[in-house]
Write an enzyme that holds these catalytic residues in place. Structure first.
Site, PDB file in Angstrom:
ATOM      1  CB  CYS A   7      -4.694   6.812  10.224  1.00 42.30           C
ATOM      2  SG  CYS A   7      -5.315   5.442   9.258  1.00 42.30           S
TER       3      CYS A   7
ATOM      4  NE  ARG B 162      -7.007   5.030   4.103  1.00 44.88           N
ATOM      5  CZ  ARG B 162      -6.119   5.657   4.849  1.00 44.88           C
ATOM      6  NH1 ARG B 162      -6.402   6.023   6.069  1.00 44.88           N
ATOM      7  NH2 ARG B 162      -4.920   5.943   4.376  1.00 44.88           N
TER       8      ARG B 162
ATOM      9  NE  ARG C  67       0.080  10.726   9.698  1.00 44.51           N
ATOM     10  CZ  ARG C  67      -0.322   9.717   8.931  1.00 44.51           C
ATOM     11  NH1 ARG C  67      -1.602   9.394   8.891  1.00 44.51           N
ATOM     12  NH2 ARG C  67       0.524   9.021   8.212  1.00 44.51           N
TER      13      ARG C  67
ATOM     14  CB  ILE D 146       7.026   7.070  14.207  1.00 45.82           C
ATOM     15  CG1 ILE D 146       8.180   6.079  14.102  1.00 45.82           C
ATOM     16  CG2 ILE D 146       6.813   7.863  12.911  1.00 45.82           C
ATOM     17  CD1 ILE D 146       9.482   6.615  13.621  1.00 45.82           C
TER      18      ILE D 146
ATOM     19  CE  LYS E  29      -2.550   2.802   3.296  1.00 44.83           C
ATOM     20  NZ  LYS E  29      -1.395   3.591   3.744  1.00 44.83           N
ATOM     21  CG  ASN E  30       2.510   2.887   3.524  1.00 48.89           C
ATOM     22  OD1 ASN E  30       1.334   3.216   3.354  1.00 48.89           O
ATOM     23  ND2 ASN E  30       3.044   2.753   4.725  1.00 48.89           N
TER      24      ASN E  30
ATOM     25  NE  ARG F 178       0.142  12.416   6.564  1.00 51.00           N
ATOM     26  CZ  ARG F 178      -0.005  13.644   7.004  1.00 51.00           C
ATOM     27  NH1 ARG F 178      -1.188  14.179   7.097  1.00 51.00           N
ATOM     28  NH2 ARG F 178       1.031  14.358   7.346  1.00 51.00           N
TER      29      ARG F 178
ATOM     30  CG  ASP G  61       2.590   1.825   9.199  1.00 57.66           C
ATOM     31  OD1 ASP G  61       2.147   2.728   9.928  1.00 57.66           O
ATOM     32  OD2 ASP G  61       2.849   1.997   7.997  1.00 57.66           O
TER      33      ASP G  61
END
Ligand code: UD1
Length: 421
Positions: free
Chosen positions: A118, A400, A123, A330, A22-23, A94, A308
């Protein structure tokens, strides 16, 4: 409203295939704008973030053929125009901030609604702004969007030091700098595998990105880029989520299509707990694991333990023996799964940005709410472990990022359904 219902407490076995990351894909899709040509992406996961990006790309004029069954997107960006991208869809994820870098690189201007994603606490995007400014762009803040435009004739390469290691700012800088004049050097760059994946696509499209995967990335800008074909890397977060589930209730589960090196810090933690694994070239088998011991987790930038994955591993920690803690360096407010797990009977709490737990816990089914993507994944795992029925609401977050989660988990024996409530 859709809900996920799980009747938990059953052992699972079989194979879970891992989809494209996904990322990565959320950056690769905007990156295709730079090509001004046809780019084919293979191994694209069928997740709602991809559907949102495809919709936004089509609004901009891209022609897209999608074949989700085969995981292929053919994206023709020759007719893309840089029109203002409104709040609506943009705010659903995002990664929409990657349109800033890609549009700025190709057209010298971009108007993009503020990114969503999220809720993990603050952020900020100050490093993205700093990089675009250093490359010679001006930002005009509008009410619900930001407008970026090149001040001179074009973006000009320069050296940019990232004060904080940021995946998003590193990728956005690579996108814009690919079409800048001269050389851009990113210092203190993020080193995530997804950054290497984006650099690989950019290079295949004619860019010159060197050093991706280290903390210094050097990009020599080019005026023209072109079409390419690219396969998305496997999703290490999806793999980690299912490895944790398999360690908790598996009796011979094979996680297939993984790059072990992307998961080293995660696997080291599983081994520290006593999880028995067989690592093969592109799969990992999780054997029935008992008498696991509690461990502490500190999430840090790659190659350390991924933020994550701290939520998806939490239900497994609750099945160990002993006391432990999790610190997320993070996103220190990434603790939304904790009260939901407590509702399922977990002895878990948050004290001063530290998650504390005492195990083992007998989890019992409950009605819980997915507050964000990875918290949702933690609840699916907890529901599969728990005795009784768990109902998860707000599952849009889960969809998502997890491709065919219901089908994949059903295939290994989880009693899981998606219902219209
Ligand atoms: C990406 C991932 C997300 C992951 C995160 C950290 C995507 C789409 N999302 O998010 O799943 O949890 O990396 O691995 O790839 N920061 C600043 N200023 C900035 C940007 C970031 O201070 O301009 C801070 C953030 O608050 C955070 C840290 O830097 O504390 C890392 O954030 P970053 O790597 O940028 O996260 P994202 O790219 O948004």
């Amino acid at each position: 409203m859709k809900k996920i219902v799980i009747n938990g407490g059953k052992r699972i076995s079989g194979t879970i295939p891992i989809s494209g990351a996904k990322n990565s894909v959320v950056a690769l899709i905007p990156a295709t704008i730079l090509a001004n040509d046809i780019v084919t992406l293979e191994g694209v996961p069928d997740i709602s973030d991809v559907a949102s990006l495809v919709e936004i790309m089509e609004i901009m004029g891209a022609k897209i053929e999608r074949n989700f069954e085969e995981g292929r997107l053919v994206i023709d960006t020759r007719s893309v125009v840089s029109r203002p991208l409104p709040y609506g869809k943009i705010n659903s994820l995002r990664a929409s901030y990657y349109f800033n870098g890609a549009l700025l690189g190709r057209f010298g201007q971009a108007t993009v609604g503020l990114p969503g994603g999220c809720d993990l606490g603050p952020r900020p995007t100050d490093l993205h702004d700093k990089a675009f400014k250093a490359l010679g762009a001006r930002k005009i803040q509008e009410e619900e969007a930001e407008h970026l435009e090149v001040v001179g004739d074009s973006l000009i390469g320069t050296t940019i030091y990232m004060d904080v290691v940021s995946v998003g700012a590193t990728i956005n800088t690579m996108l814009a700098a690919s079409r800048a004049k001269g050389v851009t050097i990113i210092e203190n760059a993020a080193r995530e595998p997804e950054i290497i994946d984006v650099a690989t696509l950019l290079n295949n499209m004619g860019a010159q990105v060197r050093g991706a995967g280290t903390d210094i990335i050097r990009i020599t800008g080019t005026e023209e880029m072109h079409g390419a074909r690219h396969t998305v890397i496997p999703d290490r977060i999806e793999a980690g989520t299912y490895l944790a589930l398999a360690a908790a209730i598996g009796d011979g589960v094979v996680i297939e299509n993984v790059i072990y090196e992307h998961l080293e810090s995660f696997i080291a933690k599983l081994e520290e707990m006593g999880v028995r694994l067989t690592i093969r070239q592109d799969s990992i088998e999780v054997h029935k694991s008992e008498n696991l011991k509690a461990v502490n987790i500190t999430s840090v930038p790659y190659p350390g333990f991924a933020t994550d994955l701290q939520q998806p591993i939490t239900p497994l920690l609750l099945q160990t023996k002993g006391r432990g803690w999790i610190v997320d360096t993070i996103y220190e407010k990434r603790v939304n799964h904790v009260p939901e797990l407590a509702r399922m009977g977990a002895d878990i709490s948050v004290l001063d940005d530290r998650i504390l737990y005492e195990a083992p816990n007998e989890l019992t089914g409950a009605c819980v709410k997915a507050t964000d993507l990875r918290a949702g994944a933690a609840l699916v795992t907890a529901g599969a472990i728990a005795k009784g029925t768990t109902q998860i609401s707000n599952i849009e977050f889960i969809l998502r990022g997890y491709d065919h989660i219901i089908e994949k988990l059903t295939a290994v024996g989880v009693d899981i359904q998606l219902i219209e409530a």
